[in-house]
Design a protein around this motif. Structure first.
Motif, PDB file in Angstrom:
ATOM      1  N   PRO B 165     -20.070  20.544  26.097  1.00  0.00           N
ATOM      2  CA  PRO B 165     -20.385  19.121  25.898  1.00  0.00           C
ATOM      3  C   PRO B 165     -20.516  18.755  24.416  1.00  0.00           C
ATOM      4  N   VAL B 166     -21.049  19.667  23.610  1.00  0.00           N
ATOM      5  CA  VAL B 166     -21.181  19.413  22.170  1.00  0.00           C
ATOM      6  C   VAL B 166     -19.799  19.273  21.554  1.00  0.00           C
ATOM      7  N   ILE B 167     -18.907  20.175  21.936  1.00  0.00           N
ATOM      8  CA  ILE B 167     -17.560  20.165  21.380  1.00  0.00           C
ATOM      9  C   ILE B 167     -16.833  18.877  21.748  1.00  0.00           C
ATOM     10  N   ALA B 168     -17.089  18.391  22.973  1.00  0.00           N
ATOM     11  CA  ALA B 168     -16.451  17.153  23.413  1.00  0.00           C
ATOM     12  C   ALA B 168     -16.853  16.004  22.507  1.00  0.00           C
ATOM     13  N   VAL B 169     -18.104  16.021  22.014  1.00  0.00           N
ATOM     14  CA  VAL B 169     -18.596  14.959  21.145  1.00  0.00           C
ATOM     15  C   VAL B 169     -17.939  15.022  19.766  1.00  0.00           C
ATOM     16  N   LEU B 170     -17.595  16.227  19.325  1.00  0.00           N
ATOM     17  CA  LEU B 170     -17.095  16.416  17.962  1.00  0.00           C
ATOM     18  C   LEU B 170     -15.753  15.730  17.705  1.00  0.00           C
ATOM     19  N   PHE B 176     -14.374  22.029  13.218  1.00  0.00           N
ATOM     20  CA  PHE B 176     -15.577  22.781  13.597  1.00  0.00           C
ATOM     21  C   PHE B 176     -15.633  23.061  15.096  1.00  0.00           C
ATOM     22  N   ARG B 177     -14.823  22.318  15.879  1.00  0.00           N
ATOM     23  CA  ARG B 177     -14.736  22.630  17.320  1.00  0.00           C
ATOM     24  C   ARG B 177     -14.454  24.104  17.536  1.00  0.00           C
ATOM     25  N   LYS B 178     -13.461  24.581  16.785  1.00  0.00           N
ATOM     26  CA  LYS B 178     -13.086  25.987  16.922  1.00  0.00           C
ATOM     27  C   LYS B 178     -14.206  26.900  16.453  1.00  0.00           C
ATOM     28  N   GLY B 179     -14.858  26.473  15.355  1.00  0.00           N
ATOM     29  CA  GLY B 179     -15.957  27.278  14.822  1.00  0.00           C
ATOM     30  C   GLY B 179     -17.061  27.455  15.857  1.00  0.00           C
ATOM     31  N   VAL B 180     -17.417  26.357  16.518  1.00  0.00           N
ATOM     32  CA  VAL B 180     -18.483  26.420  17.523  1.00  0.00           C
ATOM     33  C   VAL B 180     -18.056  27.285  18.703  1.00  0.00           C
ATOM     34  N   MET B 413     -13.681  42.872  17.783  1.00  0.00           N
ATOM     35  CA  MET B 413     -13.571  41.605  18.521  1.00  0.00           C
ATOM     36  C   MET B 413     -12.438  40.746  17.990  1.00  0.00           C
ATOM     37  N   MET B 414     -11.323  41.391  17.654  1.00  0.00           N
ATOM     38  CA  MET B 414     -10.202  40.648  17.090  1.00  0.00           C
ATOM     39  C   MET B 414      -9.411  39.878  18.138  1.00  0.00           C
ATOM     40  N   LEU B 415      -9.277  40.470  19.326  1.00  0.00           N
ATOM     41  CA  LEU B 415      -8.348  39.916  20.315  1.00  0.00           C
ATOM     42  C   LEU B 415      -9.082  39.418  21.553  1.00  0.00           C
ATOM     43  N   PRO B 416      -8.419  38.550  22.318  1.00  0.00           N
ATOM     44  CA  PRO B 416      -9.037  38.110  23.575  1.00  0.00           C
ATOM     45  C   PRO B 416      -9.361  39.286  24.500  1.00  0.00           C
ATOM     46  N   VAL B 417      -8.554  40.353  24.449  1.00  0.00           N
ATOM     47  CA  VAL B 417      -8.809  41.492  25.336  1.00  0.00           C
ATOM     48  C   VAL B 417      -9.872  42.430  24.783  1.00  0.00           C
ATOM     49  N   SER B 418     -10.301  42.206  23.540  1.00  0.00           N
ATOM     50  CA  SER B 418     -11.231  43.157  22.927  1.00  0.00           C
ATOM     51  C   SER B 418     -12.542  43.260  23.693  1.00  0.00           C
ATOM     52  N   THR B 419     -13.106  42.121  24.064  1.00  0.00           N
ATOM     53  CA  THR B 419     -14.377  42.113  24.806  1.00  0.00           C
ATOM     54  C   THR B 419     -14.345  40.992  25.850  1.00  0.00           C
ATOM     55  N   PRO B 420     -15.131  41.120  26.914  1.00  0.00           N
ATOM     56  CA  PRO B 420     -15.184  40.031  27.905  1.00  0.00           C
ATOM     57  C   PRO B 420     -15.656  38.695  27.317  1.00  0.00           C
ATOM     58  N   PRO B 421     -16.646  38.680  26.391  1.00  0.00           N
ATOM     59  CA  PRO B 421     -16.999  37.385  25.796  1.00  0.00           C
ATOM     60  C   PRO B 421     -15.801  36.712  25.124  1.00  0.00           C
ATOM     61  N   ASN B 422     -14.978  37.504  24.434  1.00  0.00           N
ATOM     62  CA  ASN B 422     -13.788  36.936  23.814  1.00  0.00           C
ATOM     63  C   ASN B 422     -12.875  36.306  24.860  1.00  0.00           C
ATOM     64  N   ALA B 423     -12.685  37.018  25.969  1.00  0.00           N
ATOM     65  CA  ALA B 423     -11.795  36.514  27.018  1.00  0.00           C
ATOM     66  C   ALA B 423     -12.334  35.208  27.583  1.00  0.00           C
ATOM     67  N   ILE B 424     -13.645  35.134  27.765  1.00  0.00           N
ATOM     68  CA  ILE B 424     -14.244  33.914  28.314  1.00  0.00           C
ATOM     69  C   ILE B 424     -14.062  32.753  27.349  1.00  0.00           C
ATOM     70  N   GLN B 429      -9.716  27.356  26.294  1.00  0.00           N
ATOM     71  CA  GLN B 429      -8.575  26.743  25.604  1.00  0.00           C
ATOM     72  C   GLN B 429      -8.963  25.929  24.377  1.00  0.00           C
ATOM     73  N   LEU B 430     -10.135  26.186  23.833  1.00  0.00           N
ATOM     74  CA  LEU B 430     -10.553  25.464  22.639  1.00  0.00           C
ATOM     75  C   LEU B 430     -10.055  26.168  21.385  1.00  0.00           C
ATOM     76  N   ILE B 431      -9.732  27.454  21.527  1.00  0.00           N
ATOM     77  CA  ILE B 431      -9.318  28.231  20.362  1.00  0.00           C
ATOM     78  C   ILE B 431      -7.970  28.879  20.629  1.00  0.00           C
ATOM     79  N   LYS B 432      -7.277  29.194  19.535  1.00  0.00           N
ATOM     80  CA  LYS B 432      -6.021  29.918  19.655  1.00  0.00           C
ATOM     81  C   LYS B 432      -6.264  31.382  19.288  1.00  0.00           C
ATOM     82  N   THR B 433      -5.385  32.247  19.806  1.00  0.00           N
ATOM     83  CA  THR B 433      -5.532  33.677  19.530  1.00  0.00           C
ATOM     84  C   THR B 433      -5.600  33.929  18.023  1.00  0.00           C
ATOM     85  N   LYS B 434      -4.786  33.154  17.277  1.00  0.00           N
ATOM     86  CA  LYS B 434      -4.735  33.307  15.824  1.00  0.00           C
ATOM     87  C   LYS B 434      -6.124  33.095  15.209  1.00  0.00           C
ATOM     88  N   ASP B 435      -6.822  32.031  15.661  1.00  0.00           N
ATOM     89  CA  ASP B 435      -8.162  31.737  15.119  1.00  0.00           C
ATOM     90  C   ASP B 435      -9.115  32.894  15.396  1.00  0.00           C
TER      91      ASP B 435
END
Lengths: 165, 464
Positions: B165-170, B176-180, B413-424, B429-435
């Motif tokens: 919800p915070v990101i939606a407001v931004l 900073f959406r990606k940062g959050v 924690m570089m990749l989406p597959v590195s850890t489950p938090p990353n995958a979540i 879809q707020l961030i790209k793999t590159k970020d």
């Protein structure tokens, strides 16, 4: 392989095309199969079964040539064992009795009458698929783009969906 | 393609299981050869995942009981190996460290059920005001604290529901959406290091340390890891603010309190606080944290605060995954395989520091691609083998090396597959793999450097 797909059964090609158009967004994450009758759906389900795929949602018209929609959904639920699969009847002219039978025996989850609004159908499908993943306790990650992410996150938090290590 | 790879991995694993035993390995007895086969099979299955990683752990335990125990179907006893009692392998499933995690799961389940985690987060974020920069810091510290006691995955899932919800407001243009969105998984990964129950690799490290005669209490672990965690949380925050600069627009979080002080919720709160206090004060009362861990289990089930349905929702497969790693460690040590594997390299020519760096490099890289727990399960027994082989030279400590590996894996924690938090986090879809790759790599490099510095200067001061 091990994908969740959507099956649409309607003998009106016009309606089938409309469904296809409305679900274009969801089609990017979920394979969508189309059949014009319950009999035509049979080989599709069999083929998908072999691949290890399961239907997360079946959208079915009631009046079909051959087996009618409600009977088909009942059979899918009991004979084919797709108990968690969400079942949706989409129809212009089901009788009250048919609908009740579908509810009682087929575990009908949603009833939508024709004609429907485009964004309405997409929204319902999204909700139903999300519900499927939570009830079937399936890992939603590979196909989450077309799901309600807030509900999925909440289910992961509560441990309703298995969380990977 | 994927399917061929998986079938290939399945077959390769089975071939490798029998290979050392069929071919024969110089310097290893039959028990060592079989353990080598199990080790190779586990490595292939854990890395390529033709079957779930916890299922591989169960295969490891079954193979050990069938092939290496006193109940085994073949006789592998030799001058150097007396078949282990089969209870030892099954025992891994209920070893004290597993009970410690079970206690952690119990507290987490109660916290989730009664919304204690959400209320705590609201309480913690409040003082950080409405400046986006500081709100983000507040969320990272809360995430870090929660993931120190709950699973990193559950924490991330909950925090993302608060953050979306915070990101939606931004607004869609705000970088900073990606940062959050990135701040949550990063903080959850880091927070898991803070306590013994924070993350499963910690269990592997703690057990290995205990076998080395180094018993680490709950609070000692926190003393070893907490400074690193706090510094890393702040540094990661700075990195995110620098990479994704926030605007000055204040953001308002919905911090309205919803906590209900019902009977069960009150019990849950007190059990949570009480257990945490008993864990932290182990040095004062001397009751081991693994013993304390059973108390919440008893109290919360006896009072009905947790029901059978709640217990069924525990991530039991996590315990099995860890148990497989622990059980394999036993045979790696007892059959002399770890020592033999280590003996393949002429470590004597390498300075201790280079050996540590080598292990860190391997641990960090592997853990970016496969499960952190798996990485720790494969590498830590090898590191303890260094001690047995006398490869480290006088004065060097196996303890700090084990700790180093156990902690470094959590910073991969570089990749989406590195850890489950990353995958979540990626799934929103707020961030790209590159970020994620850039931010994760920056955080990882700093963290690895700090870990190595702790290994050299800070940890020896505490472990003596």
């Amino acid at each position: 392989m091990n994908q969740v797909y959507v099956l649409c059964v309607d003998d009106d090609p016009e309606d089938l095309r409309q469904i296809e158009k409305d679900l274009a967004g969801i089609g990017e994450s979920f394979p969508i199969e189309y059949a014009e009758s319950a009999e035509a759906a049979q080989p599709i389900i069999a083929h998908r079964n072999e691949e290890g795929d399961v239907p997360g949602l079946i959208i079915c018209a009631h009046v079909l040539s051959g087996e009618n929609g409600v009977d088909f959904l009942i059979r899918v639920n009991s004979d084919l064992g797709f108990v968690d699969t969400r079942k949706m009847l989409i129809t212009r002219n089901a009788t009250f009795d048919d609908t009740i039978k579908g509810l009682n025996e087929g575990r009908l989850n949603y009833f939508l009458s024709k004609p429907w609004k485009s964004d309405e159908l997409a929204q319902i499908v999204k909700e139903q698929l999300t519900e499927y993943f939570i009830r079937a306790r399936k890992n939603p990650m590979p196909q989450i783009e077309a799901l309600d992410s807030m509900r999925i996150l909440d289910a992961i938090h509560k441990g309703l969906i298995p969380r990977e290590v | 393609m994927n399917r061929y790879l998986q079938t290939g991995a399945s077959i390769l694993g089975i071939l490798l299981l029998f290979l050392p035993w069929m071919v024969g390995v110089d310097g290893l007895g039959p028990a060592g050869e079989i353990t080598f086969g199990i080790f190779l099979l586990a490595a292939v299955y854990w890395v390529f995942e033709p079957i779930p990683i916890y299922a591989t752990s169960l295969i490891v335990i079954l193979l050990q009981v069938l092939l290496l125990s006193d109940q085994g179907v073949i006789d592998v006893s030799s001058d150097s190996y007396v078949p282990e009692r089969y209870q030892v392998f099954y025992g891994a499933l209920a070893s004290p460290i597993i009970i410690l995690f079970l206690g952690g799961f119990t507290l987490a389940a109660a916290a989730v059920k009664y919304g204690i985690d959400k209320s705590l987060t609201r309480l913690l974020i409040q003082p950080f005001g409405s400046n986006p920069k500081f709100v983000c810091l507040g969320m990272m510290l809360s995430t870090g604290l929660l993931s120190a006691f709950m699973s990193n995955t559950a924490t991330t899932a909950m925090m993302m529901t608060m953050v979306i919800p915070v990101i939606a407001v931004l607004g869609p243009k705000d970088p900073f959406r990606k940062g959050v969105a990135l701040s949550i998984p990063i903080a959850a990964n880091i927070g898991g290091v803070a306590t013994p129950i924070g993350s499963p690799p910690n269990a592997i490290a703690l057990t290995a340390l205990k076998e080395q005669g180094i018993a680490i209490t709950f609070s000692t672990w926190m003393l070893l890891a907490m400074p690193l965690v706090l510094v890393m949380l702040v540094i990661s925050w700075r990195i995110l603010v620098w990479r994704f600069p926030p605007s000055k627009e204040p953001i308002r979080l919905d911090l309205s309190e919803t906590f209900q002080w019902t009977r069960n919720a009150t019990i849950a709160v007190w059990v949570f606080v009480g257990t945490a206090l008993l864990w932290i004060t182990e040095a004062l009362h001397g009751v081991s944290s693994t013993v304390v861990a059973f108390i919440p289990l008893v109290v919360l089930t006896a009072t009905g605060a947790l029901s059978a349905t709640d217990i069924r929702r525990y991530p039991w497969e996590v315990l099995w995954l860890v148990a497989g790693g622990l059980s394999m460690g036993v045979s790696l040590k007892n059959t002399g395989l770890a020592e033999w594997l280590i003996g393949l390299v002429a470590w004597e020519n390498l300075p201790v520091f280079s050996i540590a760096l080598l292990f860190v490099a391997v641990a960090y890289s592997v853990a970016n691609l496969v499960s952190n727990t798996v990485t720790a399960s494969l590498l830590i027994p090898l590191a303890t083998g260094l001690g047995a082989a006398g490869a480290l030279g006088p004065g060097a400590s196996i303890g700090t090396l084990v700790l180093l590996i156990g902690i470094v894996v959590s910073f991969s924690m570089m990749l989406p597959v590195s850890t489950p938090p990353n995958a979540i986090a990626m799934s929103t879809q707020l961030i790209k793999t590159k970020d994620m790759a850039t931010a994760g790599a920056l955080v990882g490099i700093v963290a690895v450097a700090l870990c190595v510095l702790s290994y050299l200067f800070f940890w020896p001061m505490i472990l003596g």
